[in-house]
Design a protein around this motif. Structure first.
Motif, PDB file in Angstrom:
ATOM      1  N   LYS A 121      -1.565   3.537   0.872  1.00  0.00           N
ATOM      2  CA  LYS A 121      -1.977   4.088   1.939  1.00  0.00           C
ATOM      3  C   LYS A 121      -1.632   5.570   2.004  1.00  0.00           C
ATOM      4  O   LYS A 121      -2.270   6.675   2.046  1.00  0.00           O
ATOM      5  CB  LYS A 121      -1.612   3.655   3.703  1.00  0.00           C
ATOM      6  CG  LYS A 121      -2.080   4.299   4.745  1.00  0.00           C
ATOM      7  CD  LYS A 121      -1.930   3.948   5.620  1.00  0.00           C
ATOM      8  CE  LYS A 121      -2.062   2.606   6.852  1.00  0.00           C
ATOM      9  NZ  LYS A 121      -1.651   2.064   7.656  1.00  0.00           N
ATOM     10  N   TYR A 164      -2.739  -5.389  -6.361  1.00  0.00           N
ATOM     11  CA  TYR A 164      -3.043  -5.634  -4.949  1.00  0.00           C
ATOM     12  C   TYR A 164      -2.623  -4.580  -3.943  1.00  0.00           C
ATOM     13  O   TYR A 164      -1.008  -4.326  -3.611  1.00  0.00           O
ATOM     14  CB  TYR A 164      -3.106  -6.456  -3.907  1.00  0.00           C
ATOM     15  CG  TYR A 164      -1.387  -7.910  -4.454  1.00  0.00           C
ATOM     16  CD1 TYR A 164      -1.813  -8.037  -5.589  1.00  0.00           C
ATOM     17  CD2 TYR A 164      -0.362  -8.009  -3.821  1.00  0.00           C
ATOM     18  CE1 TYR A 164      -0.367  -8.823  -6.047  1.00  0.00           C
ATOM     19  CE2 TYR A 164       0.552  -8.077  -3.570  1.00  0.00           C
ATOM     20  CZ  TYR A 164       0.523  -8.901  -4.868  1.00  0.00           C
ATOM     21  OH  TYR A 164       1.679  -9.806  -5.206  1.00  0.00           O
ATOM     22  N   GLN A 165      -3.123  -3.618  -3.280  1.00  0.00           N
ATOM     23  CA  GLN A 165      -2.336  -2.505  -2.357  1.00  0.00           C
ATOM     24  C   GLN A 165      -2.066  -2.616  -1.120  1.00  0.00           C
ATOM     25  O   GLN A 165      -3.341  -3.503  -1.055  1.00  0.00           O
ATOM     26  CB  GLN A 165      -3.991  -1.260  -2.739  1.00  0.00           C
ATOM     27  CG  GLN A 165      -4.258  -0.857  -4.083  1.00  0.00           C
ATOM     28  CD  GLN A 165      -5.248  -0.758  -4.375  1.00  0.00           C
ATOM     29  OE1 GLN A 165      -4.813   0.921  -4.540  1.00  0.00           O
ATOM     30  NE2 GLN A 165      -6.621  -1.052  -4.297  1.00  0.00           N
ATOM     31  N   GLU A 166      -1.024  -2.041  -0.838  1.00  0.00           N
ATOM     32  CA  GLU A 166      -1.193  -2.142   0.229  1.00  0.00           C
ATOM     33  C   GLU A 166      -1.261  -1.664   1.144  1.00  0.00           C
ATOM     34  O   GLU A 166      -0.793  -0.873   1.559  1.00  0.00           O
ATOM     35  CB  GLU A 166       0.873  -2.445   1.210  1.00  0.00           C
ATOM     36  CG  GLU A 166       1.255  -2.708   2.512  1.00  0.00           C
ATOM     37  CD  GLU A 166       1.844  -2.506   2.904  1.00  0.00           C
ATOM     38  OE1 GLU A 166       2.457  -2.623   4.126  1.00  0.00           O
ATOM     39  OE2 GLU A 166       2.617  -0.965   2.280  1.00  0.00           O
ATOM     40  N   VAL A 167      -2.379  -1.542   2.115  1.00  0.00           N
ATOM     41  CA  VAL A 167      -2.963  -0.621   2.920  1.00  0.00           C
ATOM     42  C   VAL A 167      -3.021  -1.081   4.715  1.00  0.00           C
ATOM     43  O   VAL A 167      -4.073  -2.679   4.794  1.00  0.00           O
ATOM     44  CB  VAL A 167      -4.710  -0.227   2.519  1.00  0.00           C
ATOM     45  CG1 VAL A 167      -5.437   0.745   3.371  1.00  0.00           C
ATOM     46  CG2 VAL A 167      -4.564   0.071   1.546  1.00  0.00           C
ATOM     47  N   ARG A 197      -9.450   1.570   4.794  1.00  0.00           N
ATOM     48  CA  ARG A 197      -9.171   0.270   3.108  1.00  0.00           C
ATOM     49  C   ARG A 197     -10.415   0.377   2.328  1.00  0.00           C
ATOM     50  O   ARG A 197      -9.706   0.418   0.874  1.00  0.00           O
ATOM     51  CB  ARG A 197      -8.745  -1.129   3.492  1.00  0.00           C
ATOM     52  CG  ARG A 197     -10.103  -1.372   4.710  1.00  0.00           C
ATOM     53  CD  ARG A 197      -9.283  -3.096   5.448  1.00  0.00           C
ATOM     54  NE  ARG A 197     -10.317  -3.460   6.499  1.00  0.00           N
ATOM     55  CZ  ARG A 197     -10.702  -4.749   6.029  1.00  0.00           C
ATOM     56  NH1 ARG A 197      -9.386  -5.954   6.011  1.00  0.00           N
ATOM     57  NH2 ARG A 197     -11.862  -5.294   6.315  1.00  0.00           N
ATOM     58  N   TYR A 256      -9.685   2.295  -0.894  1.00  0.00           N
ATOM     59  CA  TYR A 256      -9.000   1.930  -2.075  1.00  0.00           C
ATOM     60  C   TYR A 256      -9.458   0.006  -2.479  1.00  0.00           C
ATOM     61  O   TYR A 256      -9.397   0.429  -4.176  1.00  0.00           O
ATOM     62  CB  TYR A 256      -7.500   0.838  -1.438  1.00  0.00           C
ATOM     63  CG  TYR A 256      -6.959   2.313  -0.636  1.00  0.00           C
ATOM     64  CD1 TYR A 256      -5.939   2.766  -1.473  1.00  0.00           C
ATOM     65  CD2 TYR A 256      -7.183   3.069   0.432  1.00  0.00           C
ATOM     66  CE1 TYR A 256      -5.220   4.335  -1.311  1.00  0.00           C
ATOM     67  CE2 TYR A 256      -6.371   4.399   0.894  1.00  0.00           C
ATOM     68  CZ  TYR A 256      -5.615   4.217  -0.504  1.00  0.00           C
ATOM     69  OH  TYR A 256      -4.700   5.723   0.588  1.00  0.00           O
ATOM     70  N   THR A 257     -10.756  -0.037  -2.204  1.00  0.00           N
ATOM     71  CA  THR A 257     -11.774  -1.749  -2.814  1.00  0.00           C
ATOM     72  C   THR A 257     -12.324  -1.194  -3.804  1.00  0.00           C
ATOM     73  O   THR A 257     -12.739  -1.707  -4.783  1.00  0.00           O
ATOM     74  CB  THR A 257     -12.096  -2.293  -1.645  1.00  0.00           C
ATOM     75  OG1 THR A 257     -13.490  -1.154  -0.601  1.00  0.00           O
ATOM     76  CG2 THR A 257     -11.567  -3.071  -0.628  1.00  0.00           C
ATOM     77  N   VAL A 290      -6.608  -5.202  -2.211  1.00  0.00           N
ATOM     78  CA  VAL A 290      -6.825  -4.762  -1.010  1.00  0.00           C
ATOM     79  C   VAL A 290      -5.689  -6.328  -0.108  1.00  0.00           C
ATOM     80  O   VAL A 290      -6.279  -7.003  -0.380  1.00  0.00           O
ATOM     81  CB  VAL A 290      -7.353  -3.979  -0.347  1.00  0.00           C
ATOM     82  CG1 VAL A 290      -7.051  -3.305   1.121  1.00  0.00           C
ATOM     83  CG2 VAL A 290      -7.558  -3.037  -0.852  1.00  0.00           C
ATOM     84  N   THR A 291      -4.480  -5.495   0.738  1.00  0.00           N
ATOM     85  CA  THR A 291      -4.234  -6.681   1.371  1.00  0.00           C
ATOM     86  C   THR A 291      -5.281  -6.883   2.772  1.00  0.00           C
ATOM     87  O   THR A 291      -4.741  -6.123   2.750  1.00  0.00           O
ATOM     88  CB  THR A 291      -2.252  -6.655   1.872  1.00  0.00           C
ATOM     89  OG1 THR A 291      -2.742  -4.889   2.844  1.00  0.00           O
ATOM     90  CG2 THR A 291      -1.664  -6.382   0.589  1.00  0.00           C
ATOM     91  N   ASP A 335     -11.605  -8.418  -2.907  1.00  0.00           N
ATOM     92  CA  ASP A 335     -11.603  -7.467  -2.820  1.00  0.00           C
ATOM     93  C   ASP A 335     -10.259  -8.166  -1.980  1.00  0.00           C
ATOM     94  O   ASP A 335      -9.159  -7.074  -2.196  1.00  0.00           O
ATOM     95  CB  ASP A 335     -11.649  -6.195  -1.621  1.00  0.00           C
ATOM     96  CG  ASP A 335     -13.423  -5.998  -2.155  1.00  0.00           C
ATOM     97  OD1 ASP A 335     -12.643  -5.760  -3.915  1.00  0.00           O
ATOM     98  OD2 ASP A 335     -13.988  -5.454  -1.999  1.00  0.00           O
TER      99      ASP A 335
END
Ligand code: LAG
Ligand code: CA
Length: 484
Positions: free
Chosen positions: A196, A228-231, A241, A244-245, A250-251, A286
């Motif tokens: 983020k 996998y992105q921590e948002v 979020r 970012y997808t 994404v988390t 996602d």
């Protein structure tokens, strides 16, 4: 970037929080591979600041000093060995990548690999980074910024941690070189910490420069790393979020909040018949899904009221639902025991991490919880593998907190969250025969150590879960471990 490239017949990732590389390698060979686990998220492998002033808290690993592969978990040789041994056991490795920032302005300044720094002057000679590599002018994210100001969330410091400028070619190069070294050593992807707080455009450039996964470790040629992105976005944030997808997975923090709420008895289980995007969750492909993670299990990060190992009965039921249901890419938490939310892992007085011991009943000792070794949890990984890519069918509920469903014709699960017994003849979708419930016990020789379930030629069976049972779940599936 949305395919974890699990070995065939494997699924589910476990976060072996603060484990040492040698212990993870052993765990892949003696437990995770044989039980069908898909992968392991490991703690950050790069050098971090040593913080004796707080008695070596777990969060020192979120303060990078350099990209040298030397931490309390092990050195580069041990890292390489772990990845090779785990891949050979059919278990993938996903490092936690801390690329948003370096350290805070801490009084100590020596890293786990011996690097030093001059934080007030943005000096990190172990990389090297200097003042021009950080966002300028200096600012710190305030609580109100999250609702209004995406530029401040991305260009100011998170908790006072020196904020790298991923817009510069030099910083991008250092990050890409670090991640590519890990890919070449055989990892299958990354958790992107604090995504983020970085611009999607910068992340997109960084991802595009990553190598394909290493074919010498068994990956198909042309495979891109799983990212996998921590948002954390529970709604109402300036950074969404959905930005970012389009890049990668994404988390999904709403997942654990909603299931915790339901299995604590604050929302009826019958509503889970529509579990998935209808609940406001991300599209299936996602979403990296989990009940608790290393932050929210101790009130850091998204916080909230998350189930953890400390409320074992409800926690195991929520995890069983996560693993039984096809929605999302599930991740399990594997913890060390804690009361102090800052405390680091079990360690000796030199700060060396103490390895988990393994008891004869599969559980861990020496201060390690090892949720992934609790029978209802690892047996549900076997259930998920047997269910494969089937959907949910034959949903049943009693109008309140007793629910059951099938996965194709291979797997059946029931939950009782009511204060009275579940005693019903239900459609299990399984071929006729006798099955051992994998939650209350297992198959041993020619009998079940727990409940046995006899399925008739019409696929129906008598299912019983009483409120006094040790677990509120019953699960059977077609497989050698479950069928008599
Ligand atoms: C994350 N995701 O975005 C991690 O999941 C989370 O565990 C990290 O915070 C954070 N971002 C930065 O990577 C953790 C602790 C913080 C800790 C931080 C750096 O939750 O409490 O901050 O790691 O070690 C600590 C102190 C702060 C201090 C800061 C800088 O708690 O009070 O300002 O260090 O010195
Ligand atoms: Ca930033």
């Amino acid at each position: 970037y949305k395919n974890p490239y699990y070995a065939s017949g494997h699924s589910a990732m476990v976060h072996l929080f603060e484990w040492k590389w040698d212990d993870i390698a052993d765990e892949c060979e003696r437990f995770l591979g044989p039980k069908g686990f898909g992968g392991v998220q490991i703690s950050p492998p790069n050098e971090n600041l040593v913080i004796w002033g707080k008695n070596r808290p777990w969060w020192e690993r979120y303060q990078p000093m350099s990209y040298k592969l030397v931490t309390r978990s092990g050195n580069e040789q041990q890292f390489a060995d772990m990845v090779r041994r785990c891949n050979n056991a059919g278990v993938r490795i996903y490092p936690d990548a801390i690329i948003n920032h370096m350290t805070g302005n801490d009084p100590e300044n020596v890293g786990t690999g011996g690097s030093t720094g001059d934080f007030h002057n943005w000096q990190y000679p172990g990389v090297p980074y200097g003042r021009n590599d950080f966002n300028w002018p200096h600012c710190v994210i305030g609580g109100n910024d999250y609702a209004c100001c995406a530029d401040r969330v991305r260009n100011c410091e998170l908790a006072g941690l020196k904020d790298l400028n991923q817009g510069t070619e030099y910083v991008r190069d250092q990050i890409v070189n670090y991640m590519n070294r890990l890919i070449d050593l055989g990892v299958a992807g990354f958790r992107i910490d604090a995504a983020k707080h970085m611009w999607p455009g910068d992340l997109s450039v960084i991802y595009s420069r990553l190598h394909n996964l290493n074919t010498a470790h068994g990956f198909p040629s042309g495979s891109r790393p799983y990212i996998y992105q921590e948002v954390i976005d529970l709604g109402g944030e300036a950074v969404r979020r959905e930005e970012y997808t389009s890049l990668a997975a994404v988390t999904e923090f709403k997942f654990g909040l909603e299931l915790s709420n339901a299995f604590k008895g604050n929302n009826q289980l019958k509503w889970l018949s529509t579990w998935g995007p209808a609940w406001g969750l991300l599209p299936h492909e996602d979403a990296l899904t989990f009940i608790d993670n290393h932050d929210n299990q101790r009130g850091h990060g998204a916080g909230g009221n998350i189930l953890t190992y400390k409320q074992a009965k409800q926690y195991k039921a929520a995890i069983a639902f996560m693993l039984a249901h096809p929605y999302g890419e599930p991740q399990l938490m594997s913890s060390f025991d804690f009361w102090d939310t800052e405390a680091g892992p079990p360690m000796d007085h030199h700060g060396n991490i103490i390895s988990p011991s393994i008891n004869s009943d599969n559980t861990c000792g020496n201060g390690w919880i090892c949720e992934h070794r609790w029978r209802p949890i690892y047996q549900m990984v076997g259930f998920r593998n047997a269910a494969g890519n089937t959907g949910v069918n034959d949903w049943w509920d009693n109008g309140s907190n007793q629910i059951a469903f099938c996965r194709g014709g291979n797997a059946f699960v029931a939950f009782n969250g009511d204060s009275w017994a579940l005693n019903e003849s239900l459609q299990t979708c399984l071929p006729a025969g006798t099955y051992c419930d994998v939650i209350s016990g297992e198959k041993s020789h020619h009998s079940c150590t727990g409940k046995a379930v006899t399925v008739g030629h019409d696929g129906r069976a008598h299912i019983s879960i009483s409120p006094g049972d040790f677990d509120m779940v019953l699960a059977i599936y077609v497989g050698s471990e479950s069928r008599l």
